[in-house]
Design a protein around this motif. Structure first.
Motif, PDB file in Angstrom:
ATOM      1  N   VAL A 386       0.637  -1.238   0.001  1.00 43.72           N
ATOM      2  CA  VAL A 386      -0.064   0.180  -0.206  1.00 43.72           C
ATOM      3  C   VAL A 386       1.112   1.495  -0.112  1.00 43.72           C
ATOM      4  CG1 VAL A 386      -2.186   1.018   1.267  1.00 43.72           C
ATOM      5  CG2 VAL A 386      -1.943  -1.583   1.598  1.00 43.72           C
ATOM      6  N   THR A 387       1.723   1.559   0.762  1.00 48.74           N
ATOM      7  CA  THR A 387       3.220   2.341   0.864  1.00 48.74           C
ATOM      8  C   THR A 387       3.421   2.288  -0.420  1.00 48.74           C
ATOM      9  OG1 THR A 387       3.221   1.743   3.565  1.00 48.74           O
ATOM     10  CG2 THR A 387       4.876   3.499   2.367  1.00 48.74           C
ATOM     11  N   ARG A 388       3.899   2.139  -1.351  1.00 50.40           N
ATOM     12  CA  ARG A 388       4.398   1.933  -2.749  1.00 50.40           C
ATOM     13  C   ARG A 388       4.298   2.106  -3.216  1.00 50.40           C
ATOM     14  NH1 ARG A 388       7.131  -2.654  -1.415  1.00 50.40           N
ATOM     15  NH2 ARG A 388       5.617  -4.595  -2.105  1.00 50.40           N
ATOM     16  N   HIS A 389       2.380   1.596  -3.207  1.00 48.06           N
ATOM     17  CA  HIS A 389       1.103   2.296  -4.408  1.00 48.06           C
ATOM     18  C   HIS A 389       1.250   4.001  -3.683  1.00 48.06           C
ATOM     19  CE1 HIS A 389      -1.772   1.684  -7.363  1.00 48.06           C
ATOM     20  NE2 HIS A 389      -2.415   2.096  -5.905  1.00 48.06           N
ATOM     21  N   SER A 409      -9.405   0.942  -8.785  1.00 48.06           N
ATOM     22  CA  SER A 409      -8.907   1.306  -9.733  1.00 48.06           C
ATOM     23  C   SER A 409      -7.137   1.834  -9.155  1.00 48.06           C
ATOM     24  CB  SER A 409      -9.314   2.574  -9.678  1.00 48.06           C
ATOM     25  OG  SER A 409      -9.594   3.433  -9.682  1.00 48.06           O
ATOM     26  N   GLY A 410      -7.602   1.827  -7.956  1.00 54.24           N
ATOM     27  CA  GLY A 410      -5.982   2.718  -6.856  1.00 54.24           C
ATOM     28  C   GLY A 410      -6.140   3.909  -7.043  1.00 54.24           C
ATOM     29  N   LEU A 411      -6.958   4.911  -7.592  1.00 52.63           N
ATOM     30  CA  LEU A 411      -6.630   5.598  -7.424  1.00 52.63           C
ATOM     31  C   LEU A 411      -7.175   6.890  -6.992  1.00 52.63           C
ATOM     32  CD1 LEU A 411      -6.722   6.138 -12.252  1.00 52.63           C
ATOM     33  CD2 LEU A 411      -5.089   5.743 -10.416  1.00 52.63           C
ATOM     34  N   PHE A 412      -6.622   7.939  -6.975  1.00 49.68           N
ATOM     35  CA  PHE A 412      -7.136   9.088  -5.995  1.00 49.68           C
ATOM     36  C   PHE A 412      -8.499   9.742  -6.943  1.00 49.68           C
ATOM     37  CE2 PHE A 412      -2.694   9.986  -5.223  1.00 49.68           C
ATOM     38  CZ  PHE A 412      -2.733   9.492  -3.418  1.00 49.68           C
ATOM     39  N   THR A 413      -9.580   9.339  -5.813  1.00 51.00           N
ATOM     40  CA  THR A 413     -10.849  10.238  -6.683  1.00 51.00           C
ATOM     41  C   THR A 413     -11.034  12.172  -5.477  1.00 51.00           C
ATOM     42  OG1 THR A 413     -11.668   9.211  -4.179  1.00 51.00           O
ATOM     43  CG2 THR A 413     -11.604   8.653  -6.737  1.00 51.00           C
ATOM     44  N   GLU A 442      14.607   4.619   5.641  1.00 51.04           N
ATOM     45  CA  GLU A 442      13.662   4.398   4.882  1.00 51.04           C
ATOM     46  C   GLU A 442      13.008   5.429   4.156  1.00 51.04           C
ATOM     47  OE1 GLU A 442      10.754   0.917   5.613  1.00 51.04           O
ATOM     48  OE2 GLU A 442      10.993   2.003   7.174  1.00 51.04           O
ATOM     49  N   THR A 443      14.380   6.004   3.199  1.00 51.03           N
ATOM     50  CA  THR A 443      14.114   7.253   2.551  1.00 51.03           C
ATOM     51  C   THR A 443      12.860   7.937   1.959  1.00 51.03           C
ATOM     52  OG1 THR A 443      15.790   6.257   0.514  1.00 51.03           O
ATOM     53  CG2 THR A 443      16.812   7.095   2.299  1.00 51.03           C
ATOM     54  N   GLN A 444      12.733   6.954   1.115  1.00 55.40           N
ATOM     55  CA  GLN A 444      11.421   6.543   0.328  1.00 55.40           C
ATOM     56  C   GLN A 444      10.376   7.789   1.282  1.00 55.40           C
ATOM     57  OE1 GLN A 444      12.752   3.978   1.431  1.00 55.40           O
ATOM     58  NE2 GLN A 444      10.166   2.627   2.269  1.00 55.40           N
TER      59      GLN A 444
END
Length: 444
Positions: A386-389, A409-413, A442-444
């Motif tokens: 979830v974090t990577r996505h 869809s995994g996209l922001f609405t 964890e630099t991301q």
């Protein structure tokens, strides 16, 4: 005969002139009314009202003067005699300061100046909680500080290594400065699960001070009300002295376990532990919110296990974590907001097919720690997916994320809606917490 005189003209109006505050007499002289005459012309009621208002104003002025005088007296440092006494004392006993020393001066040449013992720094409420093997803790529950004192101050690398190994036990809580999120399977090959700690012994704390006693009494006041009117239920309704059920899993009780351990309330803790052992069962046909149940139930059980070392709480946490996993079975791997812990059916809320961004990004700490303690990788892998996505999505603006994300869809609405309040706030909070939990690597 003379004719009769003509009749006088008829006047059909009268002219009257009134002047305010002036009188008119036959002599046409003006005179001012005196204040006393005006006062006498007032009615008795009017005079009484005016006298009452004047007396009230005088009383208020006197009280204000007394209050201001007391404040100035306090600020001025007391009476003149006290100030004089202080001046006399300061003249008789001026402060003695040591003479300035050169850098190369030998401290032994100044025997009258006693070296100050450096104060030890204890961290309370750590940013890194980790259970260590029992052999790192002495019998009385405290860590031997001899190794820390033997550290050479000039060797930075050795000091850093010793810091990594330092464990401070406080009422049974084992605190470690740095902690990675690597799974135990990667650290120790051949082991399926890390060894569970035996239950920690209660350590008698020092007598609490006045402020600490106030905190304990406030907690006990709330706890007694919950125990009397809502024992084993989710929430107490203090006005009606009844209870409210959200999930039916004793949320208040589980949430308070670690607090009772920290406050040293042994009797209350043992009573609550008995309820968890005998009555906390997750085979229920009930929908729970993934985020709320993670931070309250899963987080409460894990933190209590960290403090007490009692494997009961870790077993309950693992059972509950397994029942939450169906929420991640979506096409996008963005979890549903709700899951039935009895049937394993997960779904979105009734009013939308979206999940809240804050909820799906504020469960990482608990799931990653559950994987670290149990050695089961699926918990950590699910939340890190979830974090990577989320990090890879477009639609963020200057680091801000929208409020909702679609589970299919995994996209922001609603990409134009940003907030730092509810439904987005804890996303930013957990970025910092994950970075600290992961050893700040964890630099991301």
């Amino acid at each position: 005969m003379y004719p009769p005189p003509p009749p006088a003209p008829h006047r059909d109006f009268i002219s009257v002139t009134l002047s305010l505050g002036e009188t008119y007499d036959n002599s046409k002289s003006r005179r001012r009314r005196s204040c006393w005459r005006k006062w006498k012309q007032l009615s008795r009621l009017q005079r009484n009202v005016i006298l009452f208002l004047l007396a009230f104003l005088l009383l208020c002025g006197f009280l204000s003067y007394v209050q201001v005088a007391d404040q100035w007296k306090a600020l001025s440092g007391g009476s003149a005699e006290e100030q004089k006494m202080r001046r006399d004392i300061s003249v008789l006993k001026p402060p003695v300061l040591p003479a300035p020393q050169k850098e190369s001066a030998n401290p032994e040449d100044f025997p009258e100046i006693l070296p100050q013992k450096p104060r030890r720094h204890f961290r309370r409420g750590s940013s890194h909680l980790q259970i260590r093997a029992p052999n790192t803790v002495s019998k009385d529950g405290t860590q031997d500080d001899a190794k820390e004192r033997e550290t050479a101050p000039g060797n930075a690398q050795q000091e850093e290594e010793n810091t990594q190994k330092t464990v401070i036990s406080w009422r049974g809580a084992v605190i470690e400065p740095e902690q990675g999120t690597e799974l135990p399977l990667r650290k120790a090959e051949g082991s399926t699960k890390p060894p569970l700690l035996a239950a920690r012994m209660w350590k008698e704390p020092e007598p609490p001070n006045e402020r600490q006693e106030g905190v304990i009494e406030a907690f006990l006041h709330a706890w007694r009300g919950y125990r009397k009117f809502a024992w084993g239920h989710d929430e107490l309704k203090p006005v009606s002295k009844t209870f409210n059920e959200w999930f039916g899993l004793g949320l208040t009780l589980i949430d308070a376990l670690d607090t009772m351990w920290i406050l040293g309330l042994k009797q209350e803790f043992e009573e609550a532990r008995k309820w968890v052992s005998e009555n906390l069962h997750f085979e229920k046909n009930v929908d729970v919110n993934l985020f709320e149940s993670t931070i309250r139930i899963l987080g409460g059980l894990l933190s209590t296990y960290h403090l007490s070392g009692d494997s009961l709480f870790l077993r309950k946490a693992e059972d509950f974590g397994n029942r939450l996993m169906p929420a991640f079975t979506t096409p996008s791997k963005i979890p549903y907001s709700d899951v039935n812990i009895g049937t394993g059916v997960a779904h979105s809320p009734q009013w939308t097919s979206d999940s809240t961004v804050a909820e799906v990004t504020s469960i990482q700490l608990e799931f990653r720690e559950l994987s670290r303690l149990t050695g089961i990788k699926k918990f950590q892998e699910a939340v890190e997916e979830v974090t990577r996505h989320i990090h890879s999505l477009s639609g963020k603006k200057d680091g801000l994320v929208p409020m909702f994300i679609n589970t299919h869809s995994g996209l922001f609405t609603h990409p134009g809606v940003f907030t730092l309040g509810a439904r987005a706030d804890s996303y930013y909070e957990y970025l910092l917490k994950q970075w600290i939990q992961g050893g700040k690597k964890e630099t991301q």
